[in-house]
Design a protein around this motif. Structure first.
Motif, PDB file in Angstrom:
ATOM      1  N   VAL A  18       0.839  -1.204   0.000  1.00  6.05           N
ATOM      2  CA  VAL A  18       0.000   0.000   0.000  1.00  6.05           C
ATOM      3  C   VAL A  18       0.871   1.250   0.000  1.00  6.05           C
ATOM      4  CG1 VAL A  18      -1.597   1.360   1.418  1.00  6.05           C
ATOM      5  CG2 VAL A  18      -2.044  -1.060   1.019  1.00  6.05           C
ATOM      6  N   HIS A  19       1.914   1.256   0.838  1.00  7.84           N
ATOM      7  CA  HIS A  19       2.808   2.417   0.885  1.00  7.84           C
ATOM      8  C   HIS A  19       3.576   2.588  -0.429  1.00  7.84           C
ATOM      9  CE1 HIS A  19       1.894   2.399   5.160  1.00  7.84           C
ATOM     10  NE2 HIS A  19       2.282   3.664   5.134  1.00  7.84           N
ATOM     11  N   TYR A  20       3.992   1.487  -1.026  1.00  7.79           N
ATOM     12  CA  TYR A  20       4.662   1.559  -2.326  1.00  7.79           C
ATOM     13  C   TYR A  20       3.711   2.163  -3.358  1.00  7.79           C
ATOM     14  CZ  TYR A  20       7.175   0.222  -6.517  1.00  7.79           C
ATOM     15  OH  TYR A  20       7.833   0.249  -7.711  1.00  7.79           O
ATOM     16  N   ALA A  21       2.461   1.685  -3.363  1.00 10.93           N
ATOM     17  CA  ALA A  21       1.465   2.202  -4.307  1.00 10.93           C
ATOM     18  C   ALA A  21       1.192   3.680  -4.069  1.00 10.93           C
ATOM     19  CB  ALA A  21       0.172   1.398  -4.195  1.00 10.93           C
ATOM     20  N   TYR A  22       1.195   4.107  -2.803  1.00 10.68           N
ATOM     21  CA  TYR A  22       0.977   5.511  -2.473  1.00 10.68           C
ATOM     22  C   TYR A  22       2.066   6.379  -3.114  1.00 10.68           C
ATOM     23  CZ  TYR A  22       0.754   9.868   0.119  1.00 10.68           C
ATOM     24  OH  TYR A  22       0.685  11.197   0.439  1.00 10.68           O
ATOM     25  N   TYR A  23       3.322   6.003  -2.912  1.00 10.11           N
ATOM     26  CA  TYR A  23       4.413   6.818  -3.462  1.00 10.11           C
ATOM     27  C   TYR A  23       4.486   6.710  -4.986  1.00 10.11           C
ATOM     28  CZ  TYR A  23       5.760   7.975   1.219  1.00 10.11           C
ATOM     29  OH  TYR A  23       5.740   8.459   2.493  1.00 10.11           O
ATOM     30  N   LEU A  24       4.063   5.584  -5.537  1.00  9.92           N
ATOM     31  CA  LEU A  24       3.942   5.471  -6.990  1.00  9.92           C
ATOM     32  C   LEU A  24       2.869   6.436  -7.490  1.00  9.92           C
ATOM     33  CD1 LEU A  24       4.724   4.009  -9.636  1.00  9.92           C
ATOM     34  CD2 LEU A  24       2.940   2.334  -9.092  1.00  9.92           C
ATOM     35  N   ALA A  25       1.759   6.525  -6.769  1.00 12.66           N
ATOM     36  CA  ALA A  25       0.680   7.455  -7.142  1.00 12.66           C
ATOM     37  C   ALA A  25       1.155   8.898  -7.048  1.00 12.66           C
ATOM     38  CB  ALA A  25      -0.535   7.234  -6.245  1.00 12.66           C
ATOM     39  N   VAL A  26       1.941   9.216  -6.028  1.00 12.99           N
ATOM     40  CA  VAL A  26       2.478  10.572  -5.900  1.00 12.99           C
ATOM     41  C   VAL A  26       3.350  10.906  -7.102  1.00 12.99           C
ATOM     42  CG1 VAL A  26       4.085  12.021  -4.585  1.00 12.99           C
ATOM     43  CG2 VAL A  26       2.352  10.692  -3.382  1.00 12.99           C
ATOM     44  N   SER A  27       4.247   9.985  -7.452  1.00 12.07           N
ATOM     45  CA  SER A  27       5.187  10.272  -8.549  1.00 12.07           C
ATOM     46  C   SER A  27       4.527  10.293  -9.920  1.00 12.07           C
ATOM     47  CB  SER A  27       6.348   9.282  -8.528  1.00 12.07           C
ATOM     48  OG  SER A  27       5.900   7.987  -8.852  1.00 12.07           O
ATOM     49  N   THR A  28       3.419   9.590 -10.081  1.00  9.30           N
ATOM     50  CA  THR A  28       2.745   9.555 -11.385  1.00  9.30           C
ATOM     51  C   THR A  28       1.486  10.415 -11.422  1.00  9.30           C
ATOM     52  OG1 THR A  28       1.482   7.591 -10.779  1.00  9.30           O
ATOM     53  CG2 THR A  28       3.596   7.231 -11.901  1.00  9.30           C
ATOM     54  N   LYS A  29       1.217  11.102 -10.295  1.00  3.66           N
ATOM     55  CA  LYS A  29       0.012  11.945 -10.185  1.00  3.66           C
ATOM     56  C   LYS A  29      -1.268  11.145 -10.429  1.00  3.66           C
ATOM     57  CE  LYS A  29       2.288  16.298 -11.287  1.00  3.66           C
ATOM     58  NZ  LYS A  29       3.601  15.867 -10.981  1.00  3.66           N
ATOM     59  N   LYS A  73      -7.021   7.022   6.329  1.00  2.00           N
ATOM     60  CA  LYS A  73      -6.592   8.145   7.165  1.00  2.00           C
ATOM     61  C   LYS A  73      -5.087   8.134   7.389  1.00  2.00           C
ATOM     62  CE  LYS A  73     -10.877   8.940   9.648  1.00  2.00           C
ATOM     63  NZ  LYS A  73     -11.565   8.858  10.940  1.00  2.00           N
ATOM     64  N   ARG A  74      -4.522   6.940   7.564  1.00  4.74           N
ATOM     65  CA  ARG A  74      -3.070   6.841   7.752  1.00  4.74           C
ATOM     66  C   ARG A  74      -2.329   7.327   6.510  1.00  4.74           C
ATOM     67  NH1 ARG A  74      -2.636   1.582   9.589  1.00  4.74           N
ATOM     68  NH2 ARG A  74      -1.921   0.796   7.591  1.00  4.74           N
ATOM     69  N   LEU A  75      -2.833   6.993   5.340  1.00  4.70           N
ATOM     70  CA  LEU A  75      -2.205   7.455   4.098  1.00  4.70           C
ATOM     71  C   LEU A  75      -2.388   8.961   3.914  1.00  4.70           C
ATOM     72  CD1 LEU A  75      -3.165   4.576   1.655  1.00  4.70           C
ATOM     73  CD2 LEU A  75      -0.915   5.035   2.642  1.00  4.70           C
ATOM     74  N   ASP A  76      -3.540   9.470   4.317  1.00  5.45           N
ATOM     75  CA  ASP A  76      -3.783  10.920   4.213  1.00  5.45           C
ATOM     76  C   ASP A  76      -2.795  11.734   5.049  1.00  5.45           C
ATOM     77  OD1 ASP A  76      -5.788  11.172   2.350  1.00  5.45           O
ATOM     78  OD2 ASP A  76      -7.415  11.113   3.816  1.00  5.45           O
ATOM     79  N   ARG A  77      -2.312  11.153   6.139  1.00  4.32           N
ATOM     80  CA  ARG A  77      -1.380  11.869   7.013  1.00  4.32           C
ATOM     81  C   ARG A  77       0.061  11.858   6.492  1.00  4.32           C
ATOM     82  NH1 ARG A  77      -4.499   9.263  11.181  1.00  4.32           N
ATOM     83  NH2 ARG A  77      -2.939   7.644  11.287  1.00  4.32           N
ATOM     84  N   LEU A  78       0.343  11.054   5.486  1.00  2.00           N
ATOM     85  CA  LEU A  78       1.703  10.992   4.938  1.00  2.00           C
ATOM     86  C   LEU A  78       2.033  12.270   4.171  1.00  2.00           C
ATOM     87  CD1 LEU A  78       1.876   7.374   3.490  1.00  2.00           C
ATOM     88  CD2 LEU A  78       2.932   8.204   5.586  1.00  2.00           C
ATOM     89  N   ASP A  79       3.260  12.706   4.251  1.00  2.00           N
ATOM     90  CA  ASP A  79       3.793  13.789   3.425  1.00  2.00           C
ATOM     91  C   ASP A  79       2.915  15.026   3.379  1.00  2.00           C
ATOM     92  OD1 ASP A  79       6.011  12.274   2.779  1.00  2.00           O
ATOM     93  OD2 ASP A  79       4.997  11.346   1.085  1.00  2.00           O
ATOM     94  N   TYR A  80       2.688  15.631   4.518  1.00  2.00           N
ATOM     95  CA  TYR A  80       1.875  16.843   4.567  1.00  2.00           C
ATOM     96  C   TYR A  80       2.407  17.937   3.657  1.00  2.00           C
ATOM     97  CZ  TYR A  80      -1.852  16.177   7.904  1.00  2.00           C
ATOM     98  OH  TYR A  80      -3.018  15.801   8.498  1.00  2.00           O
ATOM     99  N   GLU A  81       3.723  18.003   3.509  1.00  2.00           N
ATOM    100  CA  GLU A  81       4.315  19.065   2.690  1.00  2.00           C
ATOM    101  C   GLU A  81       4.277  18.749   1.195  1.00  2.00           C
ATOM    102  OE1 GLU A  81       6.328  17.587   5.246  1.00  2.00           O
ATOM    103  OE2 GLU A  81       5.367  18.952   6.642  1.00  2.00           O
ATOM    104  N   GLN A  82       3.855  17.569   0.843  1.00  2.00           N
ATOM    105  CA  GLN A  82       3.830  17.146  -0.559  1.00  2.00           C
ATOM    106  C   GLN A  82       2.904  18.069  -1.365  1.00  2.00           C
ATOM    107  OE1 GLN A  82       5.592  15.602  -2.807  1.00  2.00           O
ATOM    108  NE2 GLN A  82       5.336  13.547  -2.019  1.00  2.00           N
ATOM    109  N   PRO A  83       3.399  18.683  -2.440  1.00  2.00           N
ATOM    110  CA  PRO A  83       2.558  19.595  -3.216  1.00  2.00           C
ATOM    111  C   PRO A  83       1.405  18.881  -3.932  1.00  2.00           C
ATOM    112  CG  PRO A  83       4.671  19.270  -4.295  1.00  2.00           C
ATOM    113  CD  PRO A  83       4.748  18.569  -2.966  1.00  2.00           C
ATOM    114  N   SER A  84       1.631  17.653  -4.348  1.00  2.00           N
ATOM    115  CA  SER A  84       0.599  16.915  -5.071  1.00  2.00           C
ATOM    116  C   SER A  84       0.389  15.560  -4.404  1.00  2.00           C
ATOM    117  CB  SER A  84       1.025  16.730  -6.532  1.00  2.00           C
ATOM    118  OG  SER A  84       0.115  15.900  -7.192  1.00  2.00           O
TER     119      SER A  84
END
Length: 106
Positions: A18-29, A73-84
């Protein structure tokens, strides 16, 4: 729009995925859709199914709802400073197929 479907059984290994998919989603928007597949017993047990009271299925669905919401909710709290940040879908629905239910956020 890109959307990544993330299947989970709430195990430690699934948490890493799930965390891998989250950061993949961040990098691919892309956005995330979380899914937990659960088995709802059939009213009439088939030879391959273990008999289980139908009234217990509600508790299974509620627990899946709680776990998916907690994960969202746990994923929503990740990377608050993340622009996207990806949109993480959190509305649950049930899809029935041959006595089985797939519990997914849509």
């Amino acid at each position: 729009m890109k959307d990544i479907l993330v299947l989970t059984d709430f195990s430690q290994a699934a948490s890493h995925a799930v965390h891998y998919a989250y950061y993949l989603a961040v990098s691919t928007k892309a956005n995330l859709t979380l899914c937990n597949a659960i088995t709802i017993p059939a009213e009439t047990p088939l030879a391959s199914f273990v008999s289980w009271p139908m009234e217990k299925s509600g508790a299974l669905i509620e627990e899946s709802d709680r776990q998916l919401e907690k994960l969202r909710k746990r994923l929503d709290r990740l990377d608050y400073e993340q622009p996207s940040k990806p949109q993480i879908r959190g509305d649950q629905s049930i899809r029935l197929f041959e006595g089985r239910s797939r519990k997914c956020t849509v």
